[in-house]
Design a protein around this motif. Sequence first.
Motif, PDB file in Angstrom:
ATOM      1  N   ARG A   1       0.835  -1.198   0.000  1.00  0.00           N
ATOM      2  CA  ARG A   1       0.000   0.000   0.000  1.00  0.00           C
ATOM      3  C   ARG A   1       0.874   1.254   0.000  1.00  0.00           C
ATOM      4  O   ARG A   1       0.529   2.258  -0.638  1.00  0.00           O
ATOM      5  CB  ARG A   1      -0.920   0.004   1.222  1.00  0.00           C
ATOM      6  N   MET A   2       2.005   1.210   0.687  1.00  0.00           N
ATOM      7  CA  MET A   2       2.902   2.359   0.711  1.00  0.00           C
ATOM      8  C   MET A   2       3.546   2.604  -0.652  1.00  0.00           C
ATOM      9  O   MET A   2       3.930   3.731  -0.972  1.00  0.00           O
ATOM     10  CB  MET A   2       3.996   2.149   1.766  1.00  0.00           C
ATOM     11  N   MET A   3       3.661   1.545  -1.471  1.00  0.00           N
ATOM     12  CA  MET A   3       4.251   1.689  -2.803  1.00  0.00           C
ATOM     13  C   MET A   3       3.235   2.112  -3.853  1.00  0.00           C
ATOM     14  O   MET A   3       3.613   2.490  -4.964  1.00  0.00           O
ATOM     15  CB  MET A   3       4.891   0.366  -3.249  1.00  0.00           C
ATOM     16  N   ALA A   4       1.962   2.024  -3.517  1.00  0.00           N
ATOM     17  CA  ALA A   4       0.919   2.234  -4.518  1.00  0.00           C
ATOM     18  C   ALA A   4       0.822   3.686  -4.944  1.00  0.00           C
ATOM     19  O   ALA A   4       0.833   4.600  -4.115  1.00  0.00           O
ATOM     20  CB  ALA A   4      -0.422   1.759  -3.973  1.00  0.00           C
ATOM     21  N   ARG A   5       0.742   3.879  -6.232  1.00  0.00           N
ATOM     22  CA  ARG A   5       0.547   5.219  -6.798  1.00  0.00           C
ATOM     23  C   ARG A   5      -0.914   5.652  -6.639  1.00  0.00           C
ATOM     24  O   ARG A   5      -1.214   6.813  -6.367  1.00  0.00           O
ATOM     25  CB  ARG A   5       0.932   5.178  -8.286  1.00  0.00           C
ATOM     26  N   ASP A   6      -1.827   4.695  -6.812  1.00  0.00           N
ATOM     27  CA  ASP A   6      -3.255   5.000  -6.787  1.00  0.00           C
ATOM     28  C   ASP A   6      -3.928   4.140  -5.722  1.00  0.00           C
ATOM     29  O   ASP A   6      -3.958   2.906  -5.832  1.00  0.00           O
ATOM     30  CB  ASP A   6      -3.897   4.722  -8.151  1.00  0.00           C
ATOM     31  N   VAL A   7      -4.442   4.758  -4.697  1.00  0.00           N
ATOM     32  CA  VAL A   7      -5.173   4.067  -3.633  1.00  0.00           C
ATOM     33  C   VAL A   7      -6.627   4.527  -3.706  1.00  0.00           C
ATOM     34  O   VAL A   7      -6.922   5.726  -3.633  1.00  0.00           O
ATOM     35  CB  VAL A   7      -4.584   4.375  -2.243  1.00  0.00           C
ATOM     36  N   VAL A   8      -7.524   3.563  -3.898  1.00  0.00           N
ATOM     37  CA  VAL A   8      -8.943   3.880  -4.055  1.00  0.00           C
ATOM     38  C   VAL A   8      -9.729   3.169  -2.965  1.00  0.00           C
ATOM     39  O   VAL A   8      -9.668   1.943  -2.849  1.00  0.00           O
ATOM     40  CB  VAL A   8      -9.463   3.436  -5.444  1.00  0.00           C
ATOM     41  N   ASN A   9     -10.439   3.929  -2.169  1.00  0.00           N
ATOM     42  CA  ASN A   9     -11.300   3.361  -1.133  1.00  0.00           C
ATOM     43  C   ASN A   9     -12.695   3.193  -1.722  1.00  0.00           C
ATOM     44  O   ASN A   9     -13.346   4.161  -2.107  1.00  0.00           O
ATOM     45  CB  ASN A   9     -11.350   4.273   0.094  1.00  0.00           C
ATOM     46  N   THR A  10     -13.146   1.947  -1.802  1.00  0.00           N
ATOM     47  CA  THR A  10     -14.411   1.635  -2.461  1.00  0.00           C
ATOM     48  C   THR A  10     -15.566   1.484  -1.481  1.00  0.00           C
ATOM     49  O   THR A  10     -16.627   0.981  -1.864  1.00  0.00           O
ATOM     50  CB  THR A  10     -14.274   0.339  -3.280  1.00  0.00           C
ATOM     51  N   SER A  11     -15.398   1.903  -0.252  1.00  0.00           N
ATOM     52  CA  SER A  11     -16.422   1.680   0.776  1.00  0.00           C
ATOM     53  C   SER A  11     -17.786   2.191   0.345  1.00  0.00           C
ATOM     54  O   SER A  11     -18.810   1.518   0.551  1.00  0.00           O
ATOM     55  CB  SER A  11     -16.009   2.355   2.080  1.00  0.00           C
ATOM     56  N   ASP A  12     -17.835   3.363  -0.252  1.00  0.00           N
ATOM     57  CA  ASP A  12     -19.113   3.974  -0.629  1.00  0.00           C
ATOM     58  C   ASP A  12     -19.316   4.013  -2.138  1.00  0.00           C
ATOM     59  O   ASP A  12     -20.141   4.777  -2.642  1.00  0.00           O
ATOM     60  CB  ASP A  12     -19.195   5.398  -0.072  1.00  0.00           C
ATOM     61  N   MET A  13     -18.573   3.176  -2.856  1.00  0.00           N
ATOM     62  CA  MET A  13     -18.669   3.161  -4.312  1.00  0.00           C
ATOM     63  C   MET A  13     -19.572   2.035  -4.800  1.00  0.00           C
ATOM     64  O   MET A  13     -19.502   0.910  -4.307  1.00  0.00           O
ATOM     65  CB  MET A  13     -17.287   2.987  -4.957  1.00  0.00           C
ATOM     66  N   MET A  14     -20.390   2.353  -5.791  1.00  0.00           N
ATOM     67  CA  MET A  14     -21.078   1.324  -6.561  1.00  0.00           C
ATOM     68  C   MET A  14     -20.116   0.853  -7.647  1.00  0.00           C
ATOM     69  O   MET A  14     -19.170   1.566  -8.016  1.00  0.00           O
ATOM     70  CB  MET A  14     -22.343   1.894  -7.192  1.00  0.00           C
ATOM     71  N   PRO A  15     -20.328  -0.360  -8.208  1.00  0.00           N
ATOM     72  CA  PRO A  15     -19.424  -0.851  -9.262  1.00  0.00           C
ATOM     73  C   PRO A  15     -19.250   0.117 -10.419  1.00  0.00           C
ATOM     74  O   PRO A  15     -18.141   0.299 -10.921  1.00  0.00           O
ATOM     75  CB  PRO A  15     -20.095  -2.154  -9.697  1.00  0.00           C
ATOM     76  N   ARG A  16     -20.330   0.774 -10.846  1.00  0.00           N
ATOM     77  CA  ARG A  16     -20.209   1.697 -11.979  1.00  0.00           C
ATOM     78  C   ARG A  16     -19.346   2.900 -11.616  1.00  0.00           C
ATOM     79  O   ARG A  16     -18.666   3.478 -12.481  1.00  0.00           O
ATOM     80  CB  ARG A  16     -21.589   2.146 -12.450  1.00  0.00           C
ATOM     81  N   GLN A  17     -19.367   3.306 -10.346  1.00  0.00           N
ATOM     82  CA  GLN A  17     -18.547   4.435  -9.927  1.00  0.00           C
ATOM     83  C   GLN A  17     -17.073   4.048  -9.881  1.00  0.00           C
ATOM     84  O   GLN A  17     -16.199   4.842 -10.248  1.00  0.00           O
ATOM     85  CB  GLN A  17     -19.019   4.938  -8.562  1.00  0.00           C
ATOM     86  N   LEU A  18     -16.793   2.819  -9.458  1.00  0.00           N
ATOM     87  CA  LEU A  18     -15.417   2.336  -9.494  1.00  0.00           C
ATOM     88  C   LEU A  18     -14.935   2.245 -10.925  1.00  0.00           C
ATOM     89  O   LEU A  18     -13.794   2.635 -11.246  1.00  0.00           O
ATOM     90  CB  LEU A  18     -15.325   0.967  -8.811  1.00  0.00           C
ATOM     91  N   ARG A  19     -15.782   1.742 -11.796  1.00  0.00           N
ATOM     92  CA  ARG A  19     -15.425   1.647 -13.223  1.00  0.00           C
ATOM     93  C   ARG A  19     -15.085   3.022 -13.786  1.00  0.00           C
ATOM     94  O   ARG A  19     -14.061   3.197 -14.458  1.00  0.00           O
ATOM     95  CB  ARG A  19     -16.595   1.021 -13.989  1.00  0.00           C
ATOM     96  N   SER A  20     -15.935   3.995 -13.508  1.00  0.00           N
ATOM     97  CA  SER A  20     -15.715   5.340 -14.028  1.00  0.00           C
ATOM     98  C   SER A  20     -14.424   5.937 -13.473  1.00  0.00           C
ATOM     99  O   SER A  20     -13.656   6.589 -14.201  1.00  0.00           O
ATOM    100  CB  SER A  20     -16.914   6.224 -13.677  1.00  0.00           C
ATOM    101  N   HIS A  21     -14.147   5.705 -12.188  1.00  0.00           N
ATOM    102  CA  HIS A  21     -12.935   6.239 -11.557  1.00  0.00           C
ATOM    103  C   HIS A  21     -11.683   5.649 -12.202  1.00  0.00           C
ATOM    104  O   HIS A  21     -10.730   6.358 -12.528  1.00  0.00           O
ATOM    105  CB  HIS A  21     -12.991   5.921 -10.064  1.00  0.00           C
ATOM    106  N   ILE A  22     -11.678   4.329 -12.412  1.00  0.00           N
ATOM    107  CA  ILE A  22     -10.507   3.678 -13.018  1.00  0.00           C
ATOM    108  C   ILE A  22     -10.302   4.158 -14.445  1.00  0.00           C
ATOM    109  O   ILE A  22      -9.166   4.395 -14.882  1.00  0.00           O
ATOM    110  CB  ILE A  22     -10.663   2.147 -12.955  1.00  0.00           C
ATOM    111  N   GLN A  23     -11.389   4.297 -15.176  1.00  0.00           N
ATOM    112  CA  GLN A  23     -11.269   4.782 -16.555  1.00  0.00           C
ATOM    113  C   GLN A  23     -10.639   6.159 -16.597  1.00  0.00           C
ATOM    114  O   GLN A  23      -9.797   6.450 -17.454  1.00  0.00           O
ATOM    115  CB  GLN A  23     -12.648   4.808 -17.212  1.00  0.00           C
ATOM    116  N   ARG A  24     -11.014   7.004 -15.673  1.00  0.00           N
ATOM    117  CA  ARG A  24     -10.455   8.351 -15.662  1.00  0.00           C
ATOM    118  C   ARG A  24      -8.974   8.348 -15.274  1.00  0.00           C
ATOM    119  O   ARG A  24      -8.208   9.195 -15.707  1.00  0.00           O
ATOM    120  CB  ARG A  24     -11.257   9.232 -14.701  1.00  0.00           C
ATOM    121  N   LEU A  25      -8.576   7.404 -14.446  1.00  0.00           N
ATOM    122  CA  LEU A  25      -7.184   7.327 -14.022  1.00  0.00           C
ATOM    123  C   LEU A  25      -6.280   6.735 -15.089  1.00  0.00           C
ATOM    124  O   LEU A  25      -5.133   7.152 -15.255  1.00  0.00           O
ATOM    125  CB  LEU A  25      -7.072   6.489 -12.742  1.00  0.00           C
TER     126      LEU A  25
END
Length: 328
Positions: free
Chosen positions: A144-168
């Motif tokens: 986790r300390m090496m990760a460039r992108d850390v995404v907390n999905t606690s309040d995300m729906m699958p489509r929101q995670l999809r959209s976030h990854i696409q933008r990244l």
Amino acid sequence: MVQEFSDDIQKSPDASNLVIITGMSGAGRTEAMHVFEDMGYYCIDNLPAGLIKNLLDMAHASNLQKKIAVVCDARNQSYFANLQGELENLQGRNIPFRVLFLDADDEKLVARYKASRRRHPMCAEGMTLAQGIAAERALLYGIRMMARDVVNTSDMMPRQLRSHIQRLYSDESVRGGLAVTVYSFGFKHGAPTDADIVIDVRFLPNPYYDSTLRPLTGLDAPVRDFVMARDETVNFLASWNSLLDTVMPGYVQEGKQQLAIAVGCTGGQHRSVAIAVATGEHLSTQGYRVSVTHRDLHLAESVRRSIYEEPPADEVGTLPSADEPDWA
């Protein structure tokens, strides 16, 4: 709280060809891998960390043109323990990569595992689910300390995670991530079964009734001018384009990856072809990735003659036009 992003989000300038997907079990790794697959990445799930170097060597030897995304997680604990060392080796070889670390609050992870009824990979005999999650979090701390992108999905729906990854990670705009196929067809050859949107343009004036236009298609300038210059068409396109401008952003926001729009006239030769081309041009100007095809154009009279080398119609009797009225 989920953060929404605009279409012009700044992408990292050094996006690499290798993405390591990791993180907490239940945080969305499988969904993330599906997103990368839809973006054209070559994806491998549950890859032992020691095989990353072999995978890169194989991709180089085979001249693989795709970017690579691999999921490395705690399912194989003995192999996963080597992941941090393998990533340090990649850094030493100056091989660029990005680590996508998916996380979620412990309460959310417990709820998701209870709902799925699956066994947590870190739960040894006699351990509770909470203890398994705690053990995995400790194991993943260094990654986790090496990760460039850390995404907390606690309040995300699958489509929101999809959209976030696409933008990244997508090289394209968010709209460009939606593959749109616009195709013309003729109702007399059967209604489409694979279209998400179907529009019937048989109400427009029919070039079939002009003998000079009858053997041509909607790709020919005279037919295109006949269709597009009509007041009915001008008014229709204004409303049609406005409708598309309303619904298309919703499909993007939903995370839809593929959309088919079917434009139909009687035979798929004249009106539907011209309108399908105009629809594709409009969507392209809006930033969508569009392909335009014509399902039934090969059935058009002029095309049939060129394929089968038939004699002119006046020598053998009039051939039926693909756009001929159904009652004719």
